[in-house]
Enzyme design. Sequence first.
Site, PDB file in Angstrom:
ATOM      1  CB  CYS A 189       4.663   3.392   9.956  1.00 25.04           C
ATOM      2  SG  CYS A 189       3.794   2.081   9.107  1.00 25.04           S
ATOM      3  CG  ASN A 227      -2.875   3.997  10.336  1.00 22.48           C
ATOM      4  OD1 ASN A 227      -3.402   4.981   9.842  1.00 22.48           O
ATOM      5  ND2 ASN A 227      -1.676   4.043  10.886  1.00 22.48           N
ATOM      6  CB  SER A 258      -2.095  -3.438   2.406  1.00 22.14           C
ATOM      7  OG  SER A 258      -1.182  -4.271   3.068  1.00 22.14           O
ATOM      8  N   GLY A 259      -1.775  -6.350   0.864  1.00 21.36           N
ATOM      9  CA  GLY A 259      -1.975  -7.793   1.028  1.00 21.36           C
ATOM     10  C   GLY A 259      -1.900  -8.229   2.482  1.00 21.36           C
ATOM     11  CG  HIS A 260       1.112  -6.581   5.427  1.00 21.98           C
ATOM     12  ND1 HIS A 260       1.230  -6.249   6.755  1.00 21.98           N
ATOM     13  CD2 HIS A 260       1.334  -5.456   4.734  1.00 21.98           C
ATOM     14  CE1 HIS A 260       1.513  -4.958   6.848  1.00 21.98           C
ATOM     15  NE2 HIS A 260       1.581  -4.456   5.641  1.00 21.98           N
ATOM     16  CD  GLN A 269      -5.208  -0.798   9.101  1.00 18.03           C
ATOM     17  OE1 GLN A 269      -5.868  -1.772   9.436  1.00 18.03           O
ATOM     18  NE2 GLN A 269      -3.933  -0.687   9.396  1.00 18.03           N
ATOM     19  CB  ALA A 329      -0.950   0.001   1.196  1.00 19.01           C
ATOM     20  CB  THR A 330       4.216   2.127   1.384  1.00 18.26           C
ATOM     21  OG1 THR A 330       3.860   2.053   2.768  1.00 18.26           O
ATOM     22  CG2 THR A 330       5.235   3.243   1.203  1.00 18.26           C
ATOM     23  CB  THR A 358       9.806 -10.070 -12.895  1.00 18.72           C
ATOM     24  OG1 THR A 358      10.735  -9.845 -13.956  1.00 18.72           O
ATOM     25  CG2 THR A 358       9.259 -11.488 -12.991  1.00 18.72           C
TER      26      THR A 358
END
EC number: 2.8.1.7
Length: 404
Positions: free
Chosen positions: A328, A155, A203-205, A183, A75-76, A243
Amino acid sequence: MKLPIYLDYAATTPVDPRVAEKMMQCLTMDGIFGNPASRSHRYGWQAEEAVDIARNQVADLINADPREIVFTSGATESDNLAIKGVAHFYHKKGKHIITSKTEHKAVLDTCRQLEREGYEVTYLQPEPSGLIPVAMIEAAMREDTILVSIMQVNNEIGVIQDIDAIGELCRSRKIIFHVDAAQSAGKLPIDVQTTKVDLMSISGHKMYGPKGIGALYVSRKPRIRLEAAMHGGGHERGMRSGTLATHQIVGMGEAAAIAKADMVVDNERIARLRDKLWNGIKHIEETYINGDVEKRACGSLNVSFNFVEGESLMMALKDLAVSSGSACTSASLEPSYVLRALGLNDEMAHSSIRFSIGRFTTDEEIDHAIETIKESIGNLREMSPLWEMFKDGIDLDSVQWAHH
């Protein structure tokens, strides 16, 4: 019960075992290990198909067209690509951007960088509830405004902004609207067909997928143009060369599919556990919830315990994995800039703890957390001279402190 109890799901989530299993199938010689851009053999075709499936899964989560999904490293990067990409592409139209003081650092620091490049940024001050009224955004709009960037779910405090109303306003004024949904994606129902969002970071995580993978939704109708930040082989329709990491993308796709399928059930359970936690600790004296009580994400609880220092409380709560802000910024000793923006004084901001609950949190863990918090607050306040003065009825704001 595993100790410490993980209550920091807003910082990151563990990868769902179903996601990990899917990812394992994309790594070794026996799996789908090819380069998705290799068009001349089956290994590449298989990888390309796996990426296509995942792209559709991520698109389905927000009801987008799969061609509107650009994979990034997180996401960053999505925030950077969206904000800088728009600013650089549309700079002839204007150089004014609107955002809020409570955004994630990935948005704020990107805006700061653009200020160094000659752009002008308006940072809106939210209401004490953490919400940004649409009228405030409208009042800040100018002829040369090209972008509004407002997160959907904060967040630190979990409040939900009204992105439907903000989107309507931006569309009516022909201003591009970017939403940081790190979020909220996978936790709140999102439909980009009805919500007028032009760009959305995912974001994935944060939704039980792997770290190091994210996505940026880039609207096709109306068509949004971006200047690329990463140049190379022209991957992702020229917006993000490099890639494609098949295993990461497949993981994010599977996480999105699970989140969509389980959202209602997950949210009901998580909201029940959050309410149980709050009901268990709200009777502690001088305990306050931060952010709007109604408009908030179901897993988030940011609480200030007056007359207790946040850092010492976190050390006392060694059985609980919690934080005093976002991951962060928690390395800095400054009080949370989000809580300061809500109008909390330094002491209250310093005495706040963020509890975030998720898919794998249990009733037993919440019970243990409540007991631990009660005990720790009691012990720390017994040692606090300020608490003693407060209990004696002394108004601490009127005390003249001597500086030695």
